[in-house]
Design a protein around this motif. Sequence first.
Motif, PDB file in Angstrom:
ATOM      1  N   THR A   7     -47.452  13.772  61.177  1.00  0.00           N
ATOM      2  CA  THR A   7     -48.059  14.289  59.959  1.00  0.00           C
ATOM      3  C   THR A   7     -48.218  13.203  58.904  1.00  0.00           C
ATOM      4  OG1 THR A   7     -45.856  14.957  59.211  1.00  0.00           O
ATOM      5  CG2 THR A   7     -47.211  16.637  60.261  1.00  0.00           C
ATOM      6  N   GLN A   8     -47.712  12.024  59.173  1.00  0.00           N
ATOM      7  CA  GLN A   8     -47.758  10.993  58.158  1.00  0.00           C
ATOM      8  C   GLN A   8     -48.319   9.705  58.748  1.00  0.00           C
ATOM      9  OE1 GLN A   8     -44.316  10.720  55.605  1.00  0.00           O
ATOM     10  NE2 GLN A   8     -43.531  12.655  56.357  1.00  0.00           N
ATOM     11  N   ALA A  39     -48.438  14.963  48.778  1.00  0.00           N
ATOM     12  CA  ALA A  39     -49.458  14.427  49.679  1.00  0.00           C
ATOM     13  C   ALA A  39     -50.263  13.330  48.992  1.00  0.00           C
ATOM     14  CB  ALA A  39     -50.375  15.547  50.154  1.00  0.00           C
ATOM     15  N   SER A 294     -41.975  24.462  58.351  1.00  0.00           N
ATOM     16  CA  SER A 294     -42.575  23.551  57.369  1.00  0.00           C
ATOM     17  C   SER A 294     -42.748  22.145  57.916  1.00  0.00           C
ATOM     18  CB  SER A 294     -41.731  23.514  56.093  1.00  0.00           C
ATOM     19  OG  SER A 294     -40.465  22.929  56.330  1.00  0.00           O
ATOM     20  N   THR A 295     -42.006  21.816  58.981  1.00  0.00           N
ATOM     21  CA  THR A 295     -42.153  20.506  59.623  1.00  0.00           C
ATOM     22  C   THR A 295     -43.570  20.334  60.153  1.00  0.00           C
ATOM     23  OG1 THR A 295     -39.829  20.467  60.246  1.00  0.00           O
ATOM     24  CG2 THR A 295     -41.295  19.022  61.477  1.00  0.00           C
ATOM     25  N   TYR A 296     -44.162  21.429  60.621  1.00  0.00           N
ATOM     26  CA  TYR A 296     -45.477  21.371  61.236  1.00  0.00           C
ATOM     27  C   TYR A 296     -46.592  21.684  60.245  1.00  0.00           C
ATOM     28  CZ  TYR A 296     -42.400  21.482  65.256  1.00  0.00           C
ATOM     29  OH  TYR A 296     -41.390  21.197  66.152  1.00  0.00           O
ATOM     30  N   GLY A 297     -46.231  22.103  59.045  1.00  0.00           N
ATOM     31  CA  GLY A 297     -47.220  22.277  57.992  1.00  0.00           C
ATOM     32  C   GLY A 297     -48.054  23.522  58.114  1.00  0.00           C
ATOM     33  N   ARG A 318     -42.907  21.290  51.015  1.00  0.00           N
ATOM     34  CA  ARG A 318     -42.908  20.409  52.188  1.00  0.00           C
ATOM     35  C   ARG A 318     -43.958  20.847  53.205  1.00  0.00           C
ATOM     36  NH1 ARG A 318     -38.915  20.360  57.048  1.00  0.00           N
ATOM     37  NH2 ARG A 318     -39.186  18.277  57.907  1.00  0.00           N
ATOM     38  N   LYS A 321     -47.413  19.907  51.864  1.00  0.00           N
ATOM     39  CA  LYS A 321     -47.644  18.466  52.016  1.00  0.00           C
ATOM     40  C   LYS A 321     -47.993  18.118  53.454  1.00  0.00           C
ATOM     41  CE  LYS A 321     -44.421  15.763  53.064  1.00  0.00           C
ATOM     42  NZ  LYS A 321     -43.175  14.965  53.191  1.00  0.00           N
ATOM     43  N   ASN A 322     -47.205  18.598  54.419  1.00  0.00           N
ATOM     44  CA  ASN A 322     -47.448  18.275  55.812  1.00  0.00           C
ATOM     45  C   ASN A 322     -48.759  18.856  56.317  1.00  0.00           C
ATOM     46  OD1 ASN A 322     -45.155  16.710  56.170  1.00  0.00           O
ATOM     47  ND2 ASN A 322     -43.884  18.427  56.815  1.00  0.00           N
ATOM     48  N   ARG A 326     -51.713  16.549  57.774  1.00  0.00           N
ATOM     49  CA  ARG A 326     -52.264  16.820  59.109  1.00  0.00           C
ATOM     50  C   ARG A 326     -53.784  16.997  59.046  1.00  0.00           C
ATOM     51  NH1 ARG A 326     -50.470  17.936  63.723  1.00  0.00           N
ATOM     52  NH2 ARG A 326     -48.341  18.043  62.959  1.00  0.00           N
TER      53      ARG A 326
END
Length: 359
Positions: A7-8, A39, A294-297, A318, A321-322, A326
């Motif tokens: 994602t980054q 972001a 939230s890790t996967y957005g 979070r 942002k992710n 993405r």
Amino acid sequence: MTAEPGTQGDVRAGSLPVALDAVGGDHGAPPNVEGAVQAARAGVSVLLVGDQVRLHAELGKHAGSASLPLEVIDASDVIGMDEHATDVRSRPQASINVCTRLVKEGKASAAVSMGHSGATMASALLTLGRLKGVDRPAILTHLPARGGFTTMLDVGANADVRAAYLAQWAQLASVYLHVLEGREQPTVGLLSIGEEDHKGSALVLETHALLRALHGHGVNFHGNIEGRDIFLGTTDIVVTDGFTGNVCLKLAEGEAKVMFGWVRDALQGSLRSKLGGLMVRPALRGLADRMDPSTYGASILIGVRGLAFIGHGSADARAVKNAVLRAARAHEAGLIPRLEATFRAQTPIPQAPTPQPTP
């Protein structure tokens, strides 16, 4: 498999901005604006779409936001979480409609919303249309699995499907993983009640025949998989109908919450377990991060002629942002042109005989 979908990194400052439905979701503007600020600090330009007075006020709470690549686009309406998805047809100034129009007009690279998922799907489909060769778009998501993550679709866009839809989704997901995650020939599994070729419903049997015919033509078909294989990481991609996929997704999220509750209770049962809990806390935090949505957005609505991402209504900053990162990566990687090229060049699917179910 890689640890988790990226994602980054892989985004360029100054590229086409991402349009964020900044007033959508259970909590409205605060987490959306905070996520957009994060972001933007990572180098992604963001268009904050919604009531401009509210959004400017929220931006004012974040020091230094005036110098970031953020712009507010006014939208006088928002489709609430308890309203009907079909309202997108009669409410052109709704924030999600403004977002998808910005994408269609070439002013934004992608539309991202943590708001009404049905409205987001309807707006994207009505405004952007379908990719040529795709009958129905699908929601593609990532689930944590052994060794990394499993990509699953559909997880909610289409409850009633045809075999041809699932075959198309296998092609779409294969291109997605190749373009965004660098997976060469990702494996595709068809969710069924048994791994044997003759197991499953009439839909599964027909889909199996189509995927077998597509093997070697843009799809690396592994065969049938069972529910346990999703989290074992047996295949890179799992295809199923939207009803079954959504049940699997919600089941996974619910089980993760219950499991961590059990772990927490067990580690608080005695002085010895509390001391043990202190020792394993860092490892448990890492595990919690992997299982946190939230890790996967957000999940992509794949199959429309533009980038549209759908997140959880309860998303925090979070997750926002992710999701934005993405979306920016998908645009920079040229996902939509690559998908279009795949379907222009696809080989017609041979008509394979459909195996008959056995007792």
